[in-house]
Design an enzyme around this catalytic site. Sequence first.
Site, short mmCIF file in Angstrom:
data_model
loop_
_atom_site.label_atom_id
_atom_site.label_comp_id
_atom_site.label_asym_id
_atom_site.label_seq_id
_atom_site.Cartn_x
_atom_site.Cartn_y
_atom_site.Cartn_z
N TYR A 1 93.87 -1.47 27.83
CA TYR A 1 93.03 -1.14 29.34
C TYR A 1 94.20 -1.62 30.25
CZ TYR A 1 89.73 -1.78 32.88
OH TYR A 1 88.75 -1.55 33.87
N TYR B 1 88.09 7.73 30.33
CA TYR B 1 88.04 6.39 30.57
C TYR B 1 86.88 5.52 30.05
CZ TYR B 1 88.73 2.13 33.77
OH TYR B 1 89.03 1.18 34.19
#
Lengths: 384, 153
Positions: free
Chosen positions: A337, A286
């Site tokens: 995102y 991430y």
Amino acid sequence: MHGAAVVVGVGESTYYKRGGAPISEFQLACDAIKNAVADAGLALADVDGLVSYMDRDEPVRLSAALGLGDLQFSAQTFGGGGNGSGAAVTLADAAITAGYAETVVVFRSLAQGQFHRYGRPSVGRRARGAAAYTAPYGMLSPAQITAMQTMRFMHDHGVSEDSLAEVVLTSFAHAQHNPRAIRYGTPLTREQYFASRWIAEPFRLYDCCPENDGAAAIVITTPERARDLAATPVAIVAAAHGLSHRDGVAAFGEENFPTAHYRTVARSLWQRAGVQPADIDVAQFYENFTGPVLMAIAEMGFCEPGELNAFVAGGALRAPHGRLPINTSGGNLGEAYIHGMGNVVEAVRQVRGDSTCQVPDVALSLSVSGPGFAPGSAVLFGPA
Amino acid sequence: MSGQHRLGPLPDDWTLPAVEAVNRAWFTSGAITLQQCAGCGTLQHPPEEICHVCGAMTFSPRAVAPTGIVHSYTVVHHSVHPSLDRAVPYAVVLVALDGAPGLRVVGNLLGVPVDEVAIGLPVVATWEELPPTDGEPLLLPQWQRQDQLPQQT
């Protein structure tokens, strides 16, 4: 007993730049869930559990709106932000393995164009709790917070700006192969990266994730149920979340500062899986910001912090043949995102063999959730 | 833009801490006043409602040396709110306290050009006097280079 459940479907909404979604965050959630359930070859009425993290779209509303089966299980994890995606998979696996539900959808929907932007914290109010010690000094956005962590990390271990750049350039390069990616068709050069403006040192513009609108979901069920389905099931080899006692101290008071909060997760995950970092074929890390990705790579045990510059250099992070290809969909930086749920979807795709940057012969596919904020979480997938 | 009572880079209408029982000494004493457990003597920061070592819930204030070393920092260039547009670039530092090993404090570094901020700089505390938020004047800890003292503000 853990890891008995299997993933049988993945799906997402169309991904948009912030403010670009023509539908609401709730509708994005519905789109992703419908697409994942259809991918699994199931009906919405087969779904009896919903799990998320930090999401506004309540299972009660989703259940009523989508016509799900009788809801047997719903939950989301505590803690800040995108570090919860692996934990959400953990919850779904726990529910299915324990028999509380049969088919659980893990989802995350996020429309920063509809609701508040993560990069625009509210100000002018009284700061309470941990924020009382940081916000009055103009230390409040995630970029600023992780910049403080990263600055010390780079200092302690000699991590170079080139290594930060390599994380960005890897995501953008992979995004060029993924038509779903917001950055598809807009590659980034090293020169453009270094010429981009400072946000909060040591982060330039491209070190920072974008704000997007979209949703992603996966469908998890029992191996027995999966046998009836056309889709190739993907095993949850292991999952973990958590942190060590004094690594939760606010305002940079962590005992191990600077930390990505992944030491505990790493220990639990590798122990449960019975494998080593060197066994991993492909990983999604991430990217909220580049520095925490490097911290997480080290804390997950792929190399020592002082070895990071060498570990990431020379295309080592690039698919298909790098030492550890990461963020093969383009990740948060290049694809979208969606608070890291896209990373989980991509980790599943790598096992199924249908990534747009497919790594050959994937036996172990890792997704590491948001670093820098506690508690961390991660999930490891493999062929069922 | 900065009011006359503000030493730091941020505007008058900026976020200030809510003073509560747990942090009153920290934000009003005009000293680096840490929370010391009445049971076992442990110092902790930020203050908490329970001692993380022994579980006691009573504390006494303990002033330590108002000096430290810049442990980390960031220079903020991108304004995250219109009221910060004229404040950037500004430095936020994390100071490792000389008088409490392992404990760190956030603040702005005042009077130092942002390109001279560095890990390892010795710093000393100063206090910004701010309007009361909950009845008591706020004395917000800030930091200056040790070799720049004394500095009139």
